[in-house]
Design an enzyme around this catalytic site. Structure first.
Site, PDB file in Angstrom:
ATOM      1  N   HIS A   1     -16.478  82.029 -85.580  1.00  0.00           N
ATOM      2  CA  HIS A   1     -16.454  83.961 -85.568  1.00  0.00           C
ATOM      3  C   HIS A   1     -14.133  84.443 -86.251  1.00  0.00           C
ATOM      4  O   HIS A   1     -14.042  82.618 -86.424  1.00  0.00           O
ATOM      5  CB  HIS A   1     -15.937  84.853 -84.412  1.00  0.00           C
ATOM      6  CG  HIS A   1     -17.761  84.956 -84.383  1.00  0.00           C
ATOM      7  ND1 HIS A   1     -17.909  85.521 -83.054  1.00  0.00           N
ATOM      8  CD2 HIS A   1     -18.892  84.487 -83.900  1.00  0.00           C
ATOM      9  CE1 HIS A   1     -19.078  85.742 -82.525  1.00  0.00           C
ATOM     10  NE2 HIS A   1     -19.870  85.386 -83.990  1.00  0.00           N
TER      11      HIS A   1
ATOM     12  N   GLU B   1     -12.291  85.688 -85.249  1.00  0.00           N
ATOM     13  CA  GLU B   1     -11.178  84.907 -84.176  1.00  0.00           C
ATOM     14  C   GLU B   1     -11.029  83.282 -83.809  1.00  0.00           C
ATOM     15  O   GLU B   1      -9.572  82.900 -84.267  1.00  0.00           O
ATOM     16  CB  GLU B   1     -11.315  85.327 -83.333  1.00  0.00           C
ATOM     17  CG  GLU B   1     -11.720  86.859 -83.017  1.00  0.00           C
ATOM     18  CD  GLU B   1     -12.824  87.815 -82.682  1.00  0.00           C
ATOM     19  OE1 GLU B   1     -12.985  87.895 -82.158  1.00  0.00           O
ATOM     20  OE2 GLU B   1     -13.733  86.980 -83.524  1.00  0.00           O
TER      21      GLU B   1
ATOM     22  N   SER C   1     -34.898 102.829-120.443  1.00  0.00           N
ATOM     23  CA  SER C   1     -34.298 103.114-119.746  1.00  0.00           C
ATOM     24  C   SER C   1     -32.998 102.452-119.978  1.00  0.00           C
ATOM     25  O   SER C   1     -31.870 101.730-119.301  1.00  0.00           O
ATOM     26  CB  SER C   1     -34.010 102.802-118.073  1.00  0.00           C
ATOM     27  OG  SER C   1     -34.973 102.177-118.164  1.00  0.00           O
TER      28      SER C   1
ATOM     29  N   TRP D   1     -30.140 100.790-122.235  1.00  0.00           N
ATOM     30  CA  TRP D   1     -28.986 101.313-120.845  1.00  0.00           C
ATOM     31  C   TRP D   1     -28.852 102.523-120.968  1.00  0.00           C
ATOM     32  O   TRP D   1     -28.324 102.862-121.391  1.00  0.00           O
ATOM     33  CB  TRP D   1     -28.052 100.118-120.377  1.00  0.00           C
ATOM     34  CG  TRP D   1     -28.675  98.790-120.614  1.00  0.00           C
ATOM     35  CD1 TRP D   1     -28.199  97.897-121.799  1.00  0.00           C
ATOM     36  CD2 TRP D   1     -29.200  97.859-119.907  1.00  0.00           C
ATOM     37  NE1 TRP D   1     -29.133  96.469-121.573  1.00  0.00           N
ATOM     38  CE2 TRP D   1     -29.384  96.177-119.863  1.00  0.00           C
ATOM     39  CE3 TRP D   1     -29.643  98.226-118.539  1.00  0.00           C
ATOM     40  CZ2 TRP D   1     -30.487  95.652-119.135  1.00  0.00           C
ATOM     41  CZ3 TRP D   1     -29.906  97.647-117.344  1.00  0.00           C
ATOM     42  CH2 TRP D   1     -29.933  95.798-118.073  1.00  0.00           C
TER      43      TRP D   1
ATOM     44  N   THR E   1     -40.734 100.165-112.265  1.00  0.00           N
ATOM     45  CA  THR E   1     -40.613  99.963-112.665  1.00  0.00           C
ATOM     46  C   THR E   1     -40.904  98.357-112.744  1.00  0.00           C
ATOM     47  O   THR E   1     -40.247  98.152-113.529  1.00  0.00           O
ATOM     48  CB  THR E   1     -39.551  99.806-111.867  1.00  0.00           C
ATOM     49  OG1 THR E   1     -38.823 101.546-110.781  1.00  0.00           O
ATOM     50  CG2 THR E   1     -38.240  99.609-111.932  1.00  0.00           C
TER      51      THR E   1
ATOM     52  N   LEU F   1     -34.510  91.695-110.584  1.00  0.00           N
ATOM     53  CA  LEU F   1     -34.230  91.869-109.089  1.00  0.00           C
ATOM     54  C   LEU F   1     -33.043  90.998-108.531  1.00  0.00           C
ATOM     55  O   LEU F   1     -32.895  90.204-107.120  1.00  0.00           O
ATOM     56  CB  LEU F   1     -35.353  92.075-108.499  1.00  0.00           C
ATOM     57  CG  LEU F   1     -36.328  93.283-109.116  1.00  0.00           C
ATOM     58  CD1 LEU F   1     -37.294  94.244-108.076  1.00  0.00           C
ATOM     59  CD2 LEU F   1     -35.265  94.855-109.426  1.00  0.00           C
TER      60      LEU F   1
ATOM     61  N   GLU G   1     -33.442 100.760-106.002  1.00  0.00           N
ATOM     62  CA  GLU G   1     -33.130 101.094-107.906  1.00  0.00           C
ATOM     63  C   GLU G   1     -34.491 101.503-107.970  1.00  0.00           C
ATOM     64  O   GLU G   1     -34.759 101.223-109.136  1.00  0.00           O
ATOM     65  CB  GLU G   1     -32.660  99.617-107.122  1.00  0.00           C
ATOM     66  CG  GLU G   1     -31.900  99.029-108.177  1.00  0.00           C
ATOM     67  CD  GLU G   1     -31.110  98.275-108.082  1.00  0.00           C
ATOM     68  OE1 GLU G   1     -31.159  98.425-109.842  1.00  0.00           O
ATOM     69  OE2 GLU G   1     -30.016  97.378-107.800  1.00  0.00           O
TER      70      GLU G   1
ATOM     71  N   GLY H   1     -37.779 104.220-109.171  1.00  0.00           N
ATOM     72  CA  GLY H   1     -38.445 105.155-110.538  1.00  0.00           C
ATOM     73  C   GLY H   1     -37.392 106.388-109.730  1.00  0.00           C
ATOM     74  O   GLY H   1     -37.604 106.549-108.451  1.00  0.00           O
TER      75      GLY H   1
END
Length: 368
Positions: free
Chosen positions: A53, A55, A171, A173, A199, A207, A298, A300
């Site tokens: 961690h 700390e 789409s 861009w 999509t 992706l 992400e 449509g």
């Protein structure tokens, strides 16, 4: 009451914590700074789940100089043994005199335990320094640890007249390179990314996370595919990635195709439907059980509308490009029926506006 010195060092700790973004899930991002007589003598952050961690890293960095010092930590030190020993014991053993904490641990099972333990041992503990910033940094952890459901971000990119694609589905861009690069930083930070089969068929995306010159990770790819109609040649099924691909489909999907896809290494999730579509509310519990703590949508227009209608979205990132499609036949941000009255709109809070070259991004949280 917080003074400027405390805020200065806590902001340093917050900056350190952010270095762990994308690598600590399902743990929170935490940073720590050890200070002796206004001099920084040790720094550290939580680098990865299962690792030391913040700390511990900061106190190891400080060494024997930590005796009598102050440690600034962005989240309440743990007082229980998990994959690592409790940080409260490390603080005790180091001789730290004062602990400054940005926020209490939102885990309902341990909230306040570390703070109370340290105070019982005679260590001064001050809480709430830069708490708002710390809470935003770990909004994903707070949502997941309290609900066992992922923190959901809805991202979309549209023209000024609200279209995410032309009538032909083109789409590429909508926004420019700077905005798209930022989206990849978001992909790196989340556990999963979700799109609809529309999509996948239209854009054939990978992706993945692509950030030149930086160490990144890919999110788990999740596709809503009610009828399991995805092409077995789809790019996201045939890429080299450490992250797996999940296909979410109805329970009576074609068995032979399911078996072929599973042989490709794809995980199939059979989900109940809500009307004609995947029940997204139920799916969030399924993903949470898989320790997917954060999800970027992400998809449509139909996926965006469904996610908002199901009230699973926590945060929106809406990009607007300085472009006007100039017609009413393009693909809208949300597809499907909306409310009859303006008063029934979904309202946002804590709005921020960002600029990426000529593109604008609106960031906000859904009012629950």
């Amino acid at each position: 009451m917080a003074n400027s010195i405390d805020k200065f060092f806590m902001n340093m700790a917050l900056e350190l914590a952010e270095r762990g973004k994308g690598f600590t899930s399902p743990n929170p991002m935490v940073g720590a700074v050890v200070v002796q007589n206004s001099d920084v003598i040790g720094t550290g952050y939580h680098k990865c789940a299962g690792g030391p961690h913040a700390e511990v890293n900061a106190l190891n960095d400080a060494g024997e100089l930590a005796k009598g010092a102050t440690i600034y930590v962005t989240l309440e030190p743990c007082n229980h043994t998990g994959r690592t020993p409790p940080c409260t014991q490390k603080i005790m053993d180091s001789g730290i005199a004062r602990v400054v904490v940005a926020m209490k641990d939102p885990n309902p099972d341990v909230t306040g335990g570390g703070i109370e333990f340290l105070r019982e041992k005679g260590i001064q503990v001050d809480v709430g320094i830069e708490e708002t910033q710390a809470a935003r940094l770990n909004e994903v952890f707070a949502k997941y640890i309290q609900t066992q459901r992922p923190f959901v971000i809805l991202k979309t990119a549209a023209t000024l007249d609200g279209r995410i694609a032309t009538r032909t589905g083109d789409s590429k861009w909508v926004t420019g390179p700077s905005a798209r690069n930022f989206v990849h930083t978001v992909r790196h930070s989340v556990d999963g990314i979700m799109v609809g089969i529309g999509t996948v068929k239209q854009d054939n995306p990978s992706l993945t996370t692509r950030m030149e010159g930086l160490k990144t990770k890919d999110p788990i790819r999740i596709v809503l595919d009610t009828h399991l109609s995805i092409s077995e040649n789809a790019r996201l099924l045939n890429i080299k990635s450490d992250a797996k691909t999940l296909l979410v489909t109805k329970r009576d999907a074609p068995l032979e195709k399911k078996h072929r896809l599973e042989k490709q290494g794809v995980t199939i999730i059979e989900s109940q439907l809500k009307g004609r579509f995947i029940d997204l509310d139920e799916l969030m519990y399924r993903l949470g059980a898989m320790k997917i703590t954060s999800l970027l949508i992400e998809g449509g227009g139909r996926v965006a509308a469904s996610a908002l209608a199901c009230r699973i979205v926590d945060k929106i990132l809406f990009f607007y490009a300085p472009k006007i499609l100039g017609g009413d036949d393009g693909v809208p941000i949300c597809q499907g029926p909306g409310p009859d009255q303006m008063s029934d709109c979904i309202h946002l809070r804590d709005i921020l506006v960002h600029r990426f070259d000529d593109d604008i991004m609106i960031e906000g949280y859904i009012r629950k």
